[in-house]
Design an enzyme around this catalytic site. Sequence first.
Site, PDB file in Angstrom:
ATOM      1  CE  LYS A 185      -3.335   2.888   0.677  1.00  0.00           C
ATOM      2  NZ  LYS A 185      -4.229   3.237  -0.399  1.00  0.00           N
ATOM      3  CB  CYS A 219      -3.666   8.496  -0.516  1.00  0.00           C
ATOM      4  SG  CYS A 219      -5.084   7.748   0.281  1.00  0.00           S
TER       5      CYS A 219
END
Length: 404
Positions: A204, A258
């Site tokens: 991720k 993010c």
Amino acid sequence: MENPEVVMMGLGYIGLPTAALIAKNKTKVLGVDVNPQVVETINAGKIHIVEPDLDTSVAAAVANGYLEAEIAPKKANTYLIVVPTPFKGKNEPDISFVQAATKAILPLLKEGDLYIIESTSPVGTTEKMRDLIYTERLDLEGKLHIAYCPERVLPGNVMYELVHNDRVIGGIDSESTEKAVDFYRKYVKGKLHETNARTAEMCKLVENSSRDVQIAFANELSLICDKASINVWELIDLANKHPRVNILRPGCGVGGHCIAVDPYFIVSDYPMESQLIGKAREINNYKAFWCAEKVKNAKLEFQLKHGKKPRIALMGLAFKPDIDDLRESPAKYIVQKVLQDANDEEYYIVEPNIEEHKIFKLTDYKEAVVIADLIVFLVAHKEFKNLIIDSGKDVLDFCGVLHQ
Ligand SMILES: NC(=O)c1ccc[n+]([C@@H]2O[C@H](COP(=O)([O-])OP(=O)(O)OC[C@H]3O[C@@H](n4cnc5c(N)ncnc54)[C@H](O)[C@@H]3O)[C@@H](O)[C@H]2O)c1
């Protein structure tokens, strides 16, 4: 709710759509959130976040009795941790929310239960939570299934991507991985890729770091080209004619919660080894500062040339085109910085995706480009693409909206 099958810890942008999806498949989900307003809203069949198609999914799941929200968890068979993982101090990940959510379910755990973390987490978090659980619940040591499965959905398309995206699933042992894969198989049509927990956690972080590094390269080129008097947009178009080159477009920095955040989870734990990732963050942050300086210089040049202060249009506040999200937005940072240096100039701040802003007075984009002497494009919103701009005006195009 009596006898839920799944407990979802955290009902935000990711937890609530995931809970709704699981409930749609006729699995009883107890959603848990520490915010009582969130709990109340969901139990009324409503939603507290903006996401297409989520309202109807939640309303149906609540009406059918498959989704209910509460402040505290209850016994279930599967527990998902989908709480925030923000920063503390100087860009250090804060896993205290993951810890708090894990502690809240500790007394409820029983042999054979599945515990999954979905929150974006620094490498080793799943192992830390395993240690925390087994230290407090010695009776369960080795008897739980513990895994990590990151979320990679695009806000605005979450309900589709939750089902169709591939998922990376890593357990603390192979049995945990298999159990977690069996769980997701019921709801996900995308491929489920098996690995271990550390690799899934890193995967991720690397996905977003990869994007950040590639954008940093484009942003660095824009700085070089500015000094070398080369049009960076033309240069990138030409370089990309090479069959194996694909340079991204520069902008005024990198924002959002993010890409602008996750690389720090690597840099903070592996500072010596992550030189490129760390530098990319620096370059992308510097680009926003550089843009603000460019506006300042353009303002002074105008004043010298025309003997008056310019009227300035600042076009865009969002962190990327065609959205209303201002989190970590470099455009917003530039606007703030430019306004700090204001010296009686007139400013027209534009964000076509927002009706009003509690700090900035917003101006209609068409009006702003007519009034302004200096037009600064910060975000390549679709509304800005076909604007007709009087040739006498000074223009700074940091996002290439005029070079599509
Ligand atoms: N939003 C995205 O697009 C996205 C994409 C991929 C990954 N993620 C990651 O997913 C995680 C969750 O993100 P989000 O956007 O859903 O966050 P969010 O802030 O929208 O929601 C988190 C929710 O958790 C609740 N909460 C906090 N502590 C809790 C606790 N101890 N017990 C129960 N509830 C608690 C909060 O009240 C909040 O409603 C983060 O780690 C994030 O980085 C988010």
